[in-house]
Write a protein that holds these residues in place. Structure first.
Motif, PDB file in Angstrom:
ATOM      1  N   SER A 188      12.428  57.126 -83.291  1.00 26.40           N
ATOM      2  CA  SER A 188      11.598  57.803 -84.655  1.00 26.40           C
ATOM      3  C   SER A 188      10.774  56.645 -83.950  1.00 26.40           C
ATOM      4  CB  SER A 188      12.140  57.305 -86.186  1.00 26.40           C
ATOM      5  OG  SER A 188      12.161  55.391 -86.233  1.00 26.40           O
ATOM      6  N   ASP A 189      10.671  55.149 -83.439  1.00 29.68           N
ATOM      7  CA  ASP A 189      10.039  54.210 -83.603  1.00 29.68           C
ATOM      8  C   ASP A 189      10.360  54.226 -81.898  1.00 29.68           C
ATOM      9  OD1 ASP A 189       7.948  52.291 -83.372  1.00 29.68           O
ATOM     10  OD2 ASP A 189       9.491  50.794 -84.306  1.00 29.68           O
ATOM     11  N   PRO A 190       8.648  54.648 -80.708  1.00 36.15           N
ATOM     12  CA  PRO A 190       8.457  54.638 -79.433  1.00 36.15           C
ATOM     13  C   PRO A 190       8.984  52.273 -78.902  1.00 36.15           C
ATOM     14  CG  PRO A 190       6.194  55.541 -80.253  1.00 36.15           C
ATOM     15  CD  PRO A 190       7.455  55.286 -81.676  1.00 36.15           C
ATOM     16  N   ASN A 191       8.505  51.568 -80.261  1.00 36.20           N
ATOM     17  CA  ASN A 191       8.598  50.551 -79.309  1.00 36.20           C
ATOM     18  C   ASN A 191       9.558  49.559 -79.570  1.00 36.20           C
ATOM     19  OD1 ASN A 191       6.278  49.606 -79.807  1.00 36.20           O
ATOM     20  ND2 ASN A 191       5.975  50.213 -82.038  1.00 36.20           N
ATOM     21  N   LEU A 192      11.331  50.653 -80.267  1.00 34.47           N
ATOM     22  CA  LEU A 192      11.860  50.202 -80.768  1.00 34.47           C
ATOM     23  C   LEU A 192      13.339  50.286 -78.937  1.00 34.47           C
ATOM     24  CD1 LEU A 192      14.147  49.223 -82.185  1.00 34.47           C
ATOM     25  CD2 LEU A 192      14.797  51.720 -82.723  1.00 34.47           C
ATOM     26  N   PRO A 193      12.873  51.220 -78.401  1.00 32.27           N
ATOM     27  CA  PRO A 193      13.231  51.175 -76.765  1.00 32.27           C
ATOM     28  C   PRO A 193      13.346  49.876 -75.931  1.00 32.27           C
ATOM     29  CG  PRO A 193      12.218  53.277 -77.071  1.00 32.27           C
ATOM     30  CD  PRO A 193      12.713  52.282 -78.829  1.00 32.27           C
ATOM     31  N   MET A 194      11.567  50.192 -75.976  1.00 32.46           N
ATOM     32  CA  MET A 194      10.960  48.582 -75.730  1.00 32.46           C
ATOM     33  C   MET A 194      11.492  47.565 -75.931  1.00 32.46           C
ATOM     34  SD  MET A 194       8.847  50.523 -73.598  1.00 32.46           S
ATOM     35  CE  MET A 194       7.732  49.204 -73.003  1.00 32.46           C
ATOM     36  N   ARG A 195      10.881  47.124 -77.229  1.00 30.06           N
ATOM     37  CA  ARG A 195      12.000  45.824 -77.954  1.00 30.06           C
ATOM     38  C   ARG A 195      12.912  45.716 -77.070  1.00 30.06           C
ATOM     39  NH1 ARG A 195      10.245  46.108 -83.544  1.00 30.06           N
ATOM     40  NH2 ARG A 195       9.752  48.071 -83.540  1.00 30.06           N
ATOM     41  N   ILE A 196      13.990  46.848 -77.042  1.00 29.35           N
ATOM     42  CA  ILE A 196      15.537  46.370 -76.772  1.00 29.35           C
ATOM     43  C   ILE A 196      15.749  46.744 -75.273  1.00 29.35           C
ATOM     44  CG2 ILE A 196      18.019  47.491 -77.047  1.00 29.35           C
ATOM     45  CD1 ILE A 196      16.841  48.199 -80.017  1.00 29.35           C
ATOM     46  N   TYR A 197      15.572  47.633 -74.898  1.00 29.39           N
ATOM     47  CA  TYR A 197      15.448  47.809 -73.040  1.00 29.39           C
ATOM     48  C   TYR A 197      14.800  47.173 -72.270  1.00 29.39           C
ATOM     49  CZ  TYR A 197      19.090  50.272 -75.541  1.00 29.39           C
ATOM     50  OH  TYR A 197      20.209  51.386 -76.509  1.00 29.39           O
ATOM     51  N   ALA A 198      13.776  47.156 -72.774  1.00 27.10           N
ATOM     52  CA  ALA A 198      12.362  46.733 -71.905  1.00 27.10           C
ATOM     53  C   ALA A 198      12.677  45.472 -70.931  1.00 27.10           C
ATOM     54  CB  ALA A 198      11.316  46.218 -71.981  1.00 27.10           C
ATOM     55  N   HIS A 199      12.198  45.362 -69.569  1.00 20.72           N
ATOM     56  CA  HIS A 199      12.576  44.169 -68.814  1.00 20.72           C
ATOM     57  C   HIS A 199      12.087  42.952 -67.609  1.00 20.72           C
ATOM     58  CE1 HIS A 199      15.256  46.220 -66.579  1.00 20.72           C
ATOM     59  NE2 HIS A 199      15.475  45.073 -65.544  1.00 20.72           N
ATOM     60  N   ALA A 200      11.945  42.554 -67.173  1.00 16.21           N
ATOM     61  CA  ALA A 200       9.881  42.587 -66.349  1.00 16.21           C
ATOM     62  C   ALA A 200      11.365  42.345 -65.236  1.00 16.21           C
ATOM     63  CB  ALA A 200      10.162  40.882 -66.428  1.00 16.21           C
ATOM     64  N   GLU A 201      10.382  43.061 -64.090  1.00 15.81           N
ATOM     65  CA  GLU A 201      11.020  43.142 -62.767  1.00 15.81           C
ATOM     66  C   GLU A 201      10.461  42.011 -61.789  1.00 15.81           C
ATOM     67  OE1 GLU A 201      10.275  47.492 -61.874  1.00 15.81           O
ATOM     68  OE2 GLU A 201      12.453  47.889 -63.224  1.00 15.81           O
ATOM     69  N   THR A 202      10.288  41.343 -62.104  1.00 15.09           N
ATOM     70  CA  THR A 202       9.155  40.608 -60.830  1.00 15.09           C
ATOM     71  C   THR A 202       9.714  39.006 -61.658  1.00 15.09           C
ATOM     72  OG1 THR A 202       7.599  41.787 -61.027  1.00 15.09           O
ATOM     73  CG2 THR A 202       6.577  39.734 -60.310  1.00 15.09           C
ATOM     74  N   ASP A 203       9.332  38.244 -60.583  1.00  7.93           N
ATOM     75  CA  ASP A 203       9.703  36.993 -60.865  1.00  7.93           C
ATOM     76  C   ASP A 203       8.768  35.941 -61.970  1.00  7.93           C
ATOM     77  OD1 ASP A 203      11.621  34.319 -61.155  1.00  7.93           O
ATOM     78  OD2 ASP A 203      10.251  33.488 -59.559  1.00  7.93           O
ATOM     79  N   GLU A 204       9.033  35.641 -62.796  1.00  6.85           N
ATOM     80  CA  GLU A 204       8.030  34.670 -63.969  1.00  6.85           C
ATOM     81  C   GLU A 204       6.952  34.177 -63.002  1.00  6.85           C
ATOM     82  OE1 GLU A 204       7.595  31.554 -67.336  1.00  6.85           O
ATOM     83  OE2 GLU A 204       9.336  32.310 -66.341  1.00  6.85           O
ATOM     84  N   ALA A 205       7.325  33.438 -61.495  1.00  7.95           N
ATOM     85  CA  ALA A 205       6.589  32.384 -60.881  1.00  7.95           C
ATOM     86  C   ALA A 205       5.226  33.429 -60.296  1.00  7.95           C
ATOM     87  CB  ALA A 205       7.639  31.673 -59.813  1.00  7.95           C
ATOM     88  N   ASP A 206       5.776  34.642 -60.003  1.00  8.82           N
ATOM     89  CA  ASP A 206       5.333  35.674 -59.050  1.00  8.82           C
ATOM     90  C   ASP A 206       3.665  36.225 -59.980  1.00  8.82           C
ATOM     91  OD1 ASP A 206       6.830  35.383 -56.509  1.00  8.82           O
ATOM     92  OD2 ASP A 206       7.826  37.288 -56.932  1.00  8.82           O
ATOM     93  N   VAL A 207       3.968  36.270 -61.383  1.00  6.36           N
ATOM     94  CA  VAL A 207       3.678  36.164 -62.043  1.00  6.36           C
ATOM     95  C   VAL A 207       2.324  35.137 -62.504  1.00  6.36           C
ATOM     96  CG1 VAL A 207       3.143  37.245 -64.733  1.00  6.36           C
ATOM     97  CG2 VAL A 207       5.011  37.880 -63.581  1.00  6.36           C
ATOM     98  N   ARG A 208       3.053  34.089 -63.186  1.00  9.71           N
ATOM     99  CA  ARG A 208       2.331  33.245 -62.973  1.00  9.71           C
ATOM    100  C   ARG A 208       1.053  32.598 -61.233  1.00  9.71           C
ATOM    101  NH1 ARG A 208       3.256  29.656 -67.062  1.00  9.71           N
ATOM    102  NH2 ARG A 208       5.490  29.962 -68.733  1.00  9.71           N
ATOM    103  N   ALA A 209       1.734  33.074 -60.362  1.00  9.88           N
ATOM    104  CA  ALA A 209       0.747  33.015 -59.452  1.00  9.88           C
ATOM    105  C   ALA A 209      -0.343  34.142 -59.509  1.00  9.88           C
ATOM    106  CB  ALA A 209       1.048  33.536 -58.627  1.00  9.88           C
ATOM    107  N   LEU A 210      -0.284  35.419 -59.900  1.00  8.57           N
ATOM    108  CA  LEU A 210      -1.096  36.447 -59.895  1.00  8.57           C
ATOM    109  C   LEU A 210      -2.155  35.520 -60.846  1.00  8.57           C
ATOM    110  CD1 LEU A 210       1.202  39.638 -59.936  1.00  8.57           C
ATOM    111  CD2 LEU A 210      -0.688  38.492 -58.310  1.00  8.57           C
ATOM    112  N   PHE A 211      -1.517  34.891 -61.820  1.00  7.61           N
ATOM    113  CA  PHE A 211      -3.085  34.871 -62.898  1.00  7.61           C
ATOM    114  C   PHE A 211      -3.695  32.844 -62.266  1.00  7.61           C
ATOM    115  CE2 PHE A 211      -0.685  37.873 -65.302  1.00  7.61           C
ATOM    116  CZ  PHE A 211      -1.103  38.979 -65.902  1.00  7.61           C
TER     117      PHE A 211
END
Length: 62
Positions: free
Chosen positions: A18-41
């Motif tokens: 009923s809520d589109p945010n529910l599957p995003m909160r439960i099943y979503a996960h990052a596919e990129t390493d955190e260090a790679d994301v930090r390097a981009l910023f």
């Protein structure tokens, strides 16, 4: 959803959530390493270093 190009609302309807945010909160996960994301910023330092100041002074002949 992202890889397949499906928007969250359509995916939630297909999964009968009923809520589109529910599957995003439960099943979503990052596919990129955190260090790679930090390097981009990362940005250049705000403060001038001694080498940057020296270059500025030698190029500025007033």
């Amino acid at each position: 959803m992202v890889r397949q190009g499906v928007d969250p609302v359509t995916a939630a309807k297909a999964g009968r959530w009923s809520d589109p945010n529910l599957p995003m909160r439960i099943y979503a996960h990052a596919e990129t390493d955190e260090a790679d994301v930090r390097a981009l910023f990362r940005t250049r330092p705000v403060q001038n270093t001694a080498s940057n100041t020296d270059k500025h002074l030698t190029n500025n002949k007033d």
